[in-house]
Design a protein around this motif. Structure first.
Motif, PDB file in Angstrom:
ATOM      1  N   GLN A   1       0.840  -1.189   0.000  1.00 28.91           N
ATOM      2  CA  GLN A   1       0.000   0.000   0.000  1.00 28.91           C
ATOM      3  C   GLN A   1       0.878   1.243   0.000  1.00 28.91           C
ATOM      4  OE1 GLN A   1      -3.405   0.260  -0.035  1.00 28.91           O
ATOM      5  NE2 GLN A   1      -3.616  -1.967  -0.190  1.00 28.91           N
ATOM      6  N   GLY A   2       0.355   2.325  -0.572  1.00 32.80           N
ATOM      7  CA  GLY A   2       1.035   3.607  -0.481  1.00 32.80           C
ATOM      8  C   GLY A   2       1.409   4.179  -1.824  1.00 32.80           C
ATOM      9  N   SER A   3       2.130   5.289  -1.789  1.00 31.41           N
ATOM     10  CA  SER A   3       2.524   6.001  -2.997  1.00 31.41           C
ATOM     11  C   SER A   3       4.041   6.148  -3.027  1.00 31.41           C
ATOM     12  CB  SER A   3       1.877   7.396  -3.036  1.00 31.41           C
ATOM     13  OG  SER A   3       0.480   7.303  -3.070  1.00 31.41           O
ATOM     14  N   TRP A   4       4.578   6.132  -4.221  1.00 32.38           N
ATOM     15  CA  TRP A   4       6.002   6.326  -4.437  1.00 32.38           C
ATOM     16  C   TRP A   4       6.221   7.640  -5.183  1.00 32.38           C
ATOM     17  CZ3 TRP A   4       9.790   2.991  -2.694  1.00 32.38           C
ATOM     18  CH2 TRP A   4       9.349   1.762  -2.191  1.00 32.38           C
ATOM     19  N   GLU A   5       7.088   8.471  -4.639  1.00 31.92           N
ATOM     20  CA  GLU A   5       7.392   9.769  -5.221  1.00 31.92           C
ATOM     21  C   GLU A   5       8.760   9.701  -5.896  1.00 31.92           C
ATOM     22  OE1 GLU A   5       7.375  12.321  -1.857  1.00 31.92           O
ATOM     23  OE2 GLU A   5       5.479  11.508  -1.112  1.00 31.92           O
ATOM     24  N   PRO A   6       8.820   9.797  -7.232  1.00 37.74           N
ATOM     25  CA  PRO A   6      10.105   9.668  -7.926  1.00 37.74           C
ATOM     26  C   PRO A   6      10.874  10.984  -8.015  1.00 37.74           C
ATOM     27  CG  PRO A   6       8.318   9.734  -9.518  1.00 37.74           C
ATOM     28  CD  PRO A   6       7.679   9.829  -8.158  1.00 37.74           C
ATOM     29  N   TYR A   7      12.183  10.866  -7.913  1.00 39.16           N
ATOM     30  CA  TYR A   7      13.105  11.980  -8.094  1.00 39.16           C
ATOM     31  C   TYR A   7      14.261  11.528  -8.950  1.00 39.16           C
ATOM     32  CZ  TYR A   7      10.590  13.944  -4.118  1.00 39.16           C
ATOM     33  OH  TYR A   7       9.609  14.417  -3.301  1.00 39.16           O
ATOM     34  N   LEU A   8      14.859  12.462  -9.662  1.00 36.25           N
ATOM     35  CA  LEU A   8      16.002  12.166 -10.518  1.00 36.25           C
ATOM     36  C   LEU A   8      17.207  12.952 -10.027  1.00 36.25           C
ATOM     37  CD1 LEU A   8      16.486  10.500 -13.177  1.00 36.25           C
ATOM     38  CD2 LEU A   8      16.275  12.671 -14.399  1.00 36.25           C
ATOM     39  N   GLU A   9      18.330  12.246  -9.848  1.00 30.18           N
ATOM     40  CA  GLU A   9      19.585  12.896  -9.485  1.00 30.18           C
ATOM     41  C   GLU A   9      20.512  12.845 -10.692  1.00 30.18           C
ATOM     42  OE1 GLU A   9      22.092  10.768  -6.901  1.00 30.18           O
ATOM     43  OE2 GLU A   9      23.236  12.518  -6.263  1.00 30.18           O
TER      44      GLU A   9
ATOM     45  N   ILE B   1      -0.951  -1.413  -9.494  1.00 26.57           N
ATOM     46  CA  ILE B   1       0.001  -0.302  -9.438  1.00 26.57           C
ATOM     47  C   ILE B   1      -0.361   0.640 -10.581  1.00 26.57           C
ATOM     48  CG2 ILE B   1       2.409   0.411  -9.499  1.00 26.57           C
ATOM     49  CD1 ILE B   1       3.208  -2.348  -8.603  1.00 26.57           C
ATOM     50  N   ARG B   2      -0.472   1.934 -10.285  1.00 22.11           N
ATOM     51  CA  ARG B   2      -0.927   2.885 -11.294  1.00 22.11           C
ATOM     52  C   ARG B   2      -0.124   4.189 -11.186  1.00 22.11           C
ATOM     53  NH1 ARG B   2      -6.050   3.354 -13.518  1.00 22.11           N
ATOM     54  NH2 ARG B   2      -6.898   2.005 -11.893  1.00 22.11           N
ATOM     55  N   PRO B   3       0.341   4.728 -12.325  1.00 19.92           N
ATOM     56  CA  PRO B   3       0.900   6.084 -12.293  1.00 19.92           C
ATOM     57  C   PRO B   3      -0.234   7.102 -12.169  1.00 19.92           C
ATOM     58  CG  PRO B   3       1.555   4.869 -14.288  1.00 19.92           C
ATOM     59  CD  PRO B   3       0.419   4.136 -13.658  1.00 19.92           C
ATOM     60  N   SER B   4       0.035   8.181 -11.470  1.00 25.37           N
ATOM     61  CA  SER B   4      -0.937   9.270 -11.374  1.00 25.37           C
ATOM     62  C   SER B   4      -0.161  10.554 -11.100  1.00 25.37           C
ATOM     63  CB  SER B   4      -1.958   9.005 -10.266  1.00 25.37           C
ATOM     64  OG  SER B   4      -1.342   9.051  -8.997  1.00 25.37           O
ATOM     65  N   PHE B   5      -0.906  11.638 -10.898  1.00 20.27           N
ATOM     66  CA  PHE B   5      -0.277  12.920 -10.620  1.00 20.27           C
ATOM     67  C   PHE B   5      -0.829  13.502  -9.327  1.00 20.27           C
ATOM     68  CE2 PHE B   5       0.343  12.524 -15.180  1.00 20.27           C
ATOM     69  CZ  PHE B   5       1.661  12.950 -15.333  1.00 20.27           C
ATOM     70  N   THR B   6      -0.003  14.304  -8.658  1.00 22.72           N
ATOM     71  CA  THR B   6      -0.457  15.045  -7.493  1.00 22.72           C
ATOM     72  C   THR B   6      -1.241  16.267  -7.954  1.00 22.72           C
ATOM     73  OG1 THR B   6       1.459  16.519  -7.387  1.00 22.72           O
ATOM     74  CG2 THR B   6       1.667  14.365  -6.311  1.00 22.72           C
ATOM     75  N   GLN B   7      -1.803  17.003  -7.003  1.00 23.60           N
ATOM     76  CA  GLN B   7      -2.489  18.243  -7.352  1.00 23.60           C
ATOM     77  C   GLN B   7      -1.532  19.255  -7.978  1.00 23.60           C
ATOM     78  OE1 GLN B   7      -5.693  18.651  -7.247  1.00 23.60           O
ATOM     79  NE2 GLN B   7      -6.134  16.707  -6.240  1.00 23.60           N
ATOM     80  N   GLY B   8      -0.237  19.126  -7.675  1.00 25.14           N
ATOM     81  CA  GLY B   8       0.761  20.023  -8.256  1.00 25.14           C
ATOM     82  C   GLY B   8       1.387  19.488  -9.528  1.00 25.14           C
ATOM     83  N   ASP B   9       0.739  18.488 -10.167  1.00 23.03           N
ATOM     84  CA  ASP B   9       1.201  17.915 -11.432  1.00 23.03           C
ATOM     85  C   ASP B   9       2.565  17.255 -11.319  1.00 23.03           C
ATOM     86  OD1 ASP B   9      -1.133  18.609 -12.707  1.00 23.03           O
ATOM     87  OD2 ASP B   9      -0.335  20.446 -13.593  1.00 23.03           O
TER      88      ASP B   9
ATOM     89  N   GLY C   1      -4.068  20.453 -14.125  1.00 21.17           N
ATOM     90  CA  GLY C   1      -4.915  19.587 -13.313  1.00 21.17           C
ATOM     91  C   GLY C   1      -4.901  18.155 -13.805  1.00 21.17           C
ATOM     92  N   LYS C   2      -3.699  17.585 -13.982  1.00 21.38           N
ATOM     93  CA  LYS C   2      -3.593  16.251 -14.569  1.00 21.38           C
ATOM     94  C   LYS C   2      -4.154  15.153 -13.675  1.00 21.38           C
ATOM     95  CE  LYS C   2       0.348  17.505 -17.399  1.00 21.38           C
ATOM     96  NZ  LYS C   2       0.373  18.897 -16.926  1.00 21.38           N
ATOM     97  N   ARG C   3      -4.165  15.374 -12.378  1.00 24.17           N
ATOM     98  CA  ARG C   3      -4.730  14.332 -11.510  1.00 24.17           C
ATOM     99  C   ARG C   3      -6.194  14.068 -11.864  1.00 24.17           C
ATOM    100  NH1 ARG C   3      -3.141  11.500  -7.352  1.00 24.17           N
ATOM    101  NH2 ARG C   3      -4.645  10.686  -5.862  1.00 24.17           N
ATOM    102  N   ARG C   4      -6.887  15.087 -12.307  1.00 23.73           N
ATOM    103  CA  ARG C   4      -8.291  14.948 -12.687  1.00 23.73           C
ATOM    104  C   ARG C   4      -8.460  14.577 -14.150  1.00 23.73           C
ATOM    105  NH1 ARG C   4     -11.439  18.794 -14.960  1.00 23.73           N
ATOM    106  NH2 ARG C   4      -9.868  20.381 -14.486  1.00 23.73           N
ATOM    107  N   ARG C   5      -7.542  14.995 -15.005  1.00 21.38           N
ATOM    108  CA  ARG C   5      -7.774  14.903 -16.441  1.00 21.38           C
ATOM    109  C   ARG C   5      -6.983  13.811 -17.152  1.00 21.38           C
ATOM    110  NH1 ARG C   5      -7.191  20.835 -18.825  1.00 21.38           N
ATOM    111  NH2 ARG C   5      -8.039  19.751 -20.652  1.00 21.38           N
TER     112      ARG C   5
END
Length: 339
Positions: free
Chosen positions: A279-287, A323-331, A306-310
């Motif tokens: 369960q949970g969400s993974w937040e990706p970052y690139l170094e 497992i699904r990719p999605s977006f936060t409210q801040g895209d 507004g990609k989380r909605r669209r």
């Protein structure tokens, strides 16, 4: 006033460049007025006369000199005591222009656009270095992502740079995660696979994706190469994880960066293995070598807000866990496990 914008662009030097079609010549003392929506704050710039016979005019205004803050600014023309909003026939949107504009290191990003009612406006956002997502796939049990490094100041050349994709896990039972990226020194660095990344030439557009196979959020023309295996494990407090939230887990994998184009791929089984409760969400970052901070994966250099909605992706089932990719409210991109 009979004034219509035919072409609107914010140049690489943050100059608002307008080409106007005018029914009557602009009089001496005509002013361009920018009014901040919802606040009433205004900036005024006096324009020169356009001449007695001309039916078109060009306007160039340095935006940086006007001290405009983030938000939306509506454009007006003020002439002989009469003020009217400027109509626009130009959508003010070009993916190629946005990509070129994002190559520079900036603190504010200016964009000219046409409102829904057909008027000229400016959208101003804070600009911080980001890994802008262009395509997302679930393929052969892997999550893959490609995109462009924006606002980093790196050159769009053929240079390969060492890079690492790091994912930080957020427990769904905890409060909303801190969306600030960790300092680059807190991410382990792996040697990337020295492959190449083909440039794709389209942006992310509003879409509902239906097939669970190969999916690109926007373009599909990239030819990504396999990355190395990920370093996976539960959270073990130490120097490498000092910037992550407390009770989490991390997954790390080598990424490929060529110039300002990036590609990364990781096993979805590795993601599940690092998440015992699935369960949970993974937040990706690139170094990336040459960039002094870890870059969140976002999607802002396009015409979809507004990609989380669209924007909706299909899920992949791994050992029965969705497992699904999605977006936060801040895209910004997320991998949601068990959602």
């Amino acid at each position: 006033m009979g004034v219509v914008v035919i072409d609107a662009e914010v140049t690489l030097a943050d100059v608002l460049s307008l080409r106007l079609s005018i029914a009557e010549p602009l009089a001496d003392g005509t002013r361009l007025v920018l009014r901040r929506r919802g606040a009433g704050e205004e900036r005024r710039v006096t324009l020169g006369a356009s001449g007695g016979r001309t039916r078109d005019a060009s306007v160039a205004v340095s935006l940086a000199a006007l001290d405009l803050g983030p938000g939306r600014w509506d454009a007006y023309l003020e002439q002989d005591g009469v003020r009217a909003r400027i109509q626009s026939a130009d959508p003010g949107f070009s993916l190629d222009r946005l990509d070129a504009y994002a190559l520079g290191r900036r603190t504010l990003a200016y964009r000219a656009y046409r409102t829904r009612n057909g008027f000229l406006a400016l959208k101003i956002d804070p600009a911080e270095p980001v890994a802008d997502v262009r395509a997302v796939w679930f393929r052969e049990g892997r999550f893959e992502v490609t995109g462009l490094l924006a606002y980093t100041g790196l050159d769009d050349d053929d240079q390969h740079r060492h890079a690492t994709l790091a994912l930080r896990h957020s427990d769904p039972d905890r409060s909303a995660p801190d969306r600030s990226p960790p300092d680059r020194n807190t991410l382990n660095h792996s040697n990337p696979d020295p492959g190449t990344l083909d440039r794709s030439d389209a942006g992310l557009h509003d879409a509902g994706l239906h097939d669970a196979g190969h999916h690109g959020a926007g373009h599909h023309g990239a030819d990504p190469h396999d990355a190395g295996a990920g370093d996976v494990g539960p959270h073990d407090p130490g120097p490498q994880d000092a910037g992550f939230d407390d009770a989490g887990a991390t997954v790390r994998v080598a990424a490929t960066v060529k110039g300002v184009r990036f590609h990364a791929a990781l096993s979805l089984c590795d993601v599940l293995a690092a998440t015992p409760d699935s369960q949970g969400s993974w937040e990706p970052y690139l170094e990336v070598d040459g960039v002094d901070r870890a870059l969140p994966l976002g999607a802002r250099l396009d015409d979809v807000e507004g990609k989380r909605r669209r924007v909706h992706y299909p899920h992949a089932l791994v050992d029965g866990v969705p497992i699904r990719p999605s977006f936060t409210q801040g895209d910004e991109l997320l991998l949601e496990v068990g959602a």
